[in-house]
Motif scaffolding. Structure first.
Motif, PDB file in Angstrom:
ATOM      1  N   GLU A 109      84.316   2.249  -7.268  1.00  0.00           N
ATOM      2  CA  GLU A 109      83.326   3.291  -7.522  1.00  0.00           C
ATOM      3  C   GLU A 109      83.825   4.243  -8.606  1.00  0.00           C
ATOM      4  O   GLU A 109      85.001   4.605  -8.632  1.00  0.00           O
ATOM      5  N   ARG A 110      82.910   4.666  -9.484  1.00  0.00           N
ATOM      6  CA  ARG A 110      83.239   5.592 -10.557  1.00  0.00           C
ATOM      7  C   ARG A 110      82.581   6.947 -10.295  1.00  0.00           C
ATOM      8  O   ARG A 110      81.496   7.029  -9.722  1.00  0.00           O
ATOM      9  N   VAL A 111      83.259   8.010 -10.737  1.00  0.00           N
ATOM     10  CA  VAL A 111      82.773   9.377 -10.549  1.00  0.00           C
ATOM     11  C   VAL A 111      82.285   9.920 -11.889  1.00  0.00           C
ATOM     12  O   VAL A 111      82.957   9.744 -12.911  1.00  0.00           O
ATOM     13  N   ALA A 112      81.134  10.564 -11.870  1.00  0.00           N
ATOM     14  CA  ALA A 112      80.603  11.168 -13.095  1.00  0.00           C
ATOM     15  C   ALA A 112      81.301  12.496 -13.362  1.00  0.00           C
ATOM     16  O   ALA A 112      81.475  13.313 -12.463  1.00  0.00           O
ATOM     17  N   SER A 113      81.710  12.706 -14.600  1.00  0.00           N
ATOM     18  CA  SER A 113      82.344  13.968 -14.977  1.00  0.00           C
ATOM     19  C   SER A 113      81.263  14.996 -15.319  1.00  0.00           C
ATOM     20  O   SER A 113      80.070  14.697 -15.326  1.00  0.00           O
ATOM     21  N   THR A 114      81.698  16.193 -15.630  1.00  0.00           N
ATOM     22  CA  THR A 114      80.774  17.229 -16.111  1.00  0.00           C
ATOM     23  C   THR A 114      80.853  17.354 -17.635  1.00  0.00           C
ATOM     24  O   THR A 114      80.276  18.279 -18.205  1.00  0.00           O
ATOM     25  N   GLU A 120      73.178  10.875 -24.582  1.00  0.00           N
ATOM     26  CA  GLU A 120      72.763  11.480 -23.329  1.00  0.00           C
ATOM     27  C   GLU A 120      73.816  11.281 -22.245  1.00  0.00           C
ATOM     28  O   GLU A 120      74.609  10.345 -22.275  1.00  0.00           O
ATOM     29  N   GLY A 121      73.791  12.183 -21.264  1.00  0.00           N
ATOM     30  CA  GLY A 121      74.644  12.018 -20.098  1.00  0.00           C
ATOM     31  C   GLY A 121      76.056  12.530 -20.282  1.00  0.00           C
ATOM     32  O   GLY A 121      76.401  13.159 -21.285  1.00  0.00           O
ATOM     33  N   THR A 122      76.870  12.247 -19.285  1.00  0.00           N
ATOM     34  CA  THR A 122      78.267  12.677 -19.283  1.00  0.00           C
ATOM     35  C   THR A 122      79.181  11.463 -19.188  1.00  0.00           C
ATOM     36  O   THR A 122      78.748  10.358 -18.857  1.00  0.00           O
ATOM     37  N   TRP A 123      80.459  11.707 -19.484  1.00  0.00           N
ATOM     38  CA  TRP A 123      81.445  10.639 -19.365  1.00  0.00           C
ATOM     39  C   TRP A 123      81.630  10.232 -17.910  1.00  0.00           C
ATOM     40  O   TRP A 123      81.532  11.067 -17.001  1.00  0.00           O
ATOM     41  N   LEU A 124      81.894   8.941 -17.694  1.00  0.00           N
ATOM     42  CA  LEU A 124      82.216   8.438 -16.365  1.00  0.00           C
ATOM     43  C   LEU A 124      83.724   8.234 -16.264  1.00  0.00           C
ATOM     44  O   LEU A 124      84.344   7.664 -17.169  1.00  0.00           O
ATOM     45  N   TYR A 125      84.292   8.700 -15.165  1.00  0.00           N
ATOM     46  CA  TYR A 125      85.718   8.469 -14.954  1.00  0.00           C
ATOM     47  C   TYR A 125      85.952   7.030 -14.486  1.00  0.00           C
ATOM     48  O   TYR A 125      85.093   6.434 -13.841  1.00  0.00           O
ATOM     49  N   THR A 164      90.793  20.670 -18.261  1.00  0.00           N
ATOM     50  CA  THR A 164      90.956  20.685 -19.716  1.00  0.00           C
ATOM     51  C   THR A 164      89.642  21.048 -20.397  1.00  0.00           C
ATOM     52  O   THR A 164      89.623  21.852 -21.341  1.00  0.00           O
ATOM     53  N   TRP A 165      88.545  20.476 -19.924  1.00  0.00           N
ATOM     54  CA  TRP A 165      87.246  20.743 -20.535  1.00  0.00           C
ATOM     55  C   TRP A 165      86.852  22.219 -20.388  1.00  0.00           C
ATOM     56  O   TRP A 165      86.284  22.815 -21.309  1.00  0.00           O
ATOM     57  N   LYS A 166      87.177  22.814 -19.274  1.00  0.00           N
ATOM     58  CA  LYS A 166      86.892  24.240 -19.085  1.00  0.00           C
ATOM     59  C   LYS A 166      87.658  25.079 -20.102  1.00  0.00           C
ATOM     60  O   LYS A 166      87.128  26.067 -20.628  1.00  0.00           O
ATOM     61  N   HIS A 167      88.887  24.691 -20.386  1.00  0.00           N
ATOM     62  CA  HIS A 167      89.674  25.402 -21.400  1.00  0.00           C
ATOM     63  C   HIS A 167      89.052  25.227 -22.784  1.00  0.00           C
ATOM     64  O   HIS A 167      89.004  26.185 -23.576  1.00  0.00           O
ATOM     65  N   SER A 180      76.081  26.443 -27.790  1.00  0.00           N
ATOM     66  CA  SER A 180      76.558  26.028 -26.474  1.00  0.00           C
ATOM     67  C   SER A 180      76.491  24.512 -26.254  1.00  0.00           C
ATOM     68  O   SER A 180      77.023  24.012 -25.272  1.00  0.00           O
ATOM     69  N   ASN A 181      75.830  23.791 -27.150  1.00  0.00           N
ATOM     70  CA  ASN A 181      75.670  22.348 -26.970  1.00  0.00           C
ATOM     71  C   ASN A 181      76.908  21.612 -27.492  1.00  0.00           C
ATOM     72  O   ASN A 181      76.894  21.007 -28.555  1.00  0.00           O
ATOM     73  N   ILE A 182      77.991  21.666 -26.724  1.00  0.00           N
ATOM     74  CA  ILE A 182      79.268  21.079 -27.122  1.00  0.00           C
ATOM     75  C   ILE A 182      79.427  19.731 -26.422  1.00  0.00           C
ATOM     76  O   ILE A 182      79.155  19.602 -25.230  1.00  0.00           O
ATOM     77  N   LYS A 183      79.896  18.716 -27.174  1.00  0.00           N
ATOM     78  CA  LYS A 183      80.077  17.387 -26.608  1.00  0.00           C
ATOM     79  C   LYS A 183      81.451  16.822 -26.976  1.00  0.00           C
ATOM     80  O   LYS A 183      81.987  17.121 -28.038  1.00  0.00           O
ATOM     81  N   LEU A 184      81.981  16.050 -26.064  1.00  0.00           N
ATOM     82  CA  LEU A 184      83.244  15.352 -26.311  1.00  0.00           C
ATOM     83  C   LEU A 184      82.919  13.972 -26.874  1.00  0.00           C
ATOM     84  O   LEU A 184      82.301  13.143 -26.189  1.00  0.00           O
ATOM     85  N   THR A 185      83.305  13.718 -28.114  1.00  0.00           N
ATOM     86  CA  THR A 185      82.960  12.455 -28.762  1.00  0.00           C
ATOM     87  C   THR A 185      84.081  11.425 -28.714  1.00  0.00           C
ATOM     88  O   THR A 185      83.831  10.229 -28.789  1.00  0.00           O
ATOM     89  N   LYS A 186      85.321  11.892 -28.595  1.00  0.00           N
ATOM     90  CA  LYS A 186      86.442  10.961 -28.633  1.00  0.00           C
ATOM     91  C   LYS A 186      87.650  11.591 -27.959  1.00  0.00           C
ATOM     92  O   LYS A 186      87.866  12.796 -28.059  1.00  0.00           O
TER      93      LYS A 186
END
Length: 431
Positions: A109-114, A120-125, A164-167, A180-186
């Motif tokens: 099972e994988r957990v969705a990150s924030t 679209e969507g968020t990264w999956l762990y 880390t993302w909160k920082h 405010s629309n910040i995304k992690l691309t890599k």
């Protein structure tokens, strides 16, 4: 042995399907004599499975029996034919099959990150199984990290990334108050590369070395990107103070984990942000950011952990060679080999007596399953599950995993026989 189960018979489908494909090599090297070597020259990339019992070399037009695993052409230059995503240095397709020599089943099972990603969507762990496979692929498993640890390792990994993302968001709040629309691309792990700041802290100020480093690339709302460097430190003294032994949730605070996040100095503007804007927001405006900045100098407790951090660092940068086996492991391997010699002898006889390519291929698959059931139960069960679901792609993956596990086990047995010949004296040698 008893009769073959319906699930095991399901491999007849895989065998029939593969029989029309061109295979080179066989499940065993039947004869290492010079005559056999002159008669048959195995092509590079041939069958990876070389069983411990030997076999008859006159079973097909090529001189070898058919291979139980048909390899695909390489899609990218990797040892295991895996396509690696440039976004996160992980396999592009999720690998949920048990790894070779994996001795316990792991959750898938994988957990969705924030953490938002491009599109679209968020990264999956990764699931514990995927994480374990990644460690195997990168040769990062050791005596201190086993399959039994994966659930806690993944939970801590997920918690570490959320923190880390909160920082990162706190940094971005200072620089881009209206965006405010910040995304992690890599993102990519660089544990072998000390950042300039970590190097300065360690060699000049006596700070422990980080146990890991990540580089994250963030895309802002206007399309500009910025690279963040993250150093991860561990304070062993705080670890003993943390209450409970349960797995950390995504938002739990792990006191022993210290995270140093900052934008890389890739441009003059980033230098200005770090040297002027952030200190002003933190110490003058006071309430403009909740970002926690780690001090350059170590605390009194951290100062005592420098030597330990150096040992961890040396283990990271050094390539591990093949270690000698313990005597207890050698005894277990010898026992397992003896059991397989007895339990699988009838299937070995069928391999030796087969005539057509199709017949030999099915006999080889049956023998592979027999070894796998005894030596690699997790991989064997995964194969049976794939067969019952009639998922051809998963059947191929689990069959390759089982084959790889059997080959690896055989290699360990060969090494064991060389290192502990007295233990193996009572075990019959392959015919």
């Amino acid at each position: 042995m008893g009769s073959t189960s319906s699930k095991e018979q399901g491999l007849n489908v895989a065998s029939t399907k593969a029989s029309g494909e061109e295979n080179s090599g066989c499940p065993y090297k039947p004869d290492e004599s010079s005559t056999a070597k002159e008669e048959v020259k195995e092509e590079k990339g041939g069958c990876p499975y070389k069983g411990p019992f030997g076999g008859n070399s006159n079973k097909s037009s090529s001189g070898f029996m058919s291979c139980p695993v048909t390899k695909k052409k390489k899609k990218q230059e990797n040892d295991d034919d895996t396509i690696i995503s440039k976004a996160n240095n992980m396999p592009a397709e999720a690998n949920q099959s048990p790894a070779p020599n994996q001795n316990v089943s792991l959750p898938k099972e994988r957990v969705a990150s924030t953490i938002p990603k491009s599109g679209e969507g968020t990264w999956l762990y990764p699931s514990p199984q995927m994480f374990y496979n990644a460690l195997v692929r990168k040769n990062k498993l050791d005596d201190d990290t086993t399959a039994n640890d994966m659930e806690s390792v993944v939970a801590l990994h997920n918690n570490m990334n959320e923190r880390t993302w909160k920082h990162v968001l706190e940094w971005e709040k200072v620089f881009n108050k209206e965006k405010s629309n910040i995304k992690l691309t890599k993102f990519i792990g660089r544990p072998q590369d000390l950042s300039p700041k970590a190097r300065l802290k360690h060699f000049l100020l006596g700070h422990p070395l980080p146990f890991d480093r990540h580089d994250w690339t963030v895309e802002r709302e206007d399309g500009t990107t910025v690279r963040y460097i993250i150093d991860y430190y561990h304070d062993e003294t705080k670890s003993s103070e943390e209450p409970g032994t349960g797995l950390p949730g995504l938002n739990d605070r792990v006191e022993s984990l210290l995270v140093d996040v900052r934008p890389a100095l890739d441009s003059p503007s980033e230098f200005y942000h770090r040297a002027v804007l952030l200190p002003w927001a933190k110490y003058v405006e006071n309430s403009a950011t909740e970002l926690e900045l780690l001090p350059l100098r170590p605390s009194s407790s951290l100062a005592t952990q420098v030597a330990e951090s150096q040992n961890v660092w040396e283990n990271v940068i050094q390539k591990k060679g093949t270690s000698s086996q313990e005597e207890g492991e050698a005894k277990q391997l010898a026992i397992r080999f003896g059991i397989a010699l007895e339990e699988c002898q009838s299937k070995q006889s069928k391999v030796a007596a087969c005539q057509s390519d199709v017949e030999c291929q099915q006999a080889s698959l049956d023998l592979l399953q027999c070894f796998g059931k005894l030596w690699c139960p997790v991989q064997h069960q995964a194969l049976l599950k794939a067969i019952s679901s009639s998922d051809d792609s998963n059947i191929e993956k689990t069959l390759e995993a089982l084959n790889s596990c059997v080959v690896t086990t055989q290699q360990r047995m060969g090494q064991s026989r060389l290192e502990y010949p007295k233990i193996w004296e009572k075990v019959p040698k392959p015919e």
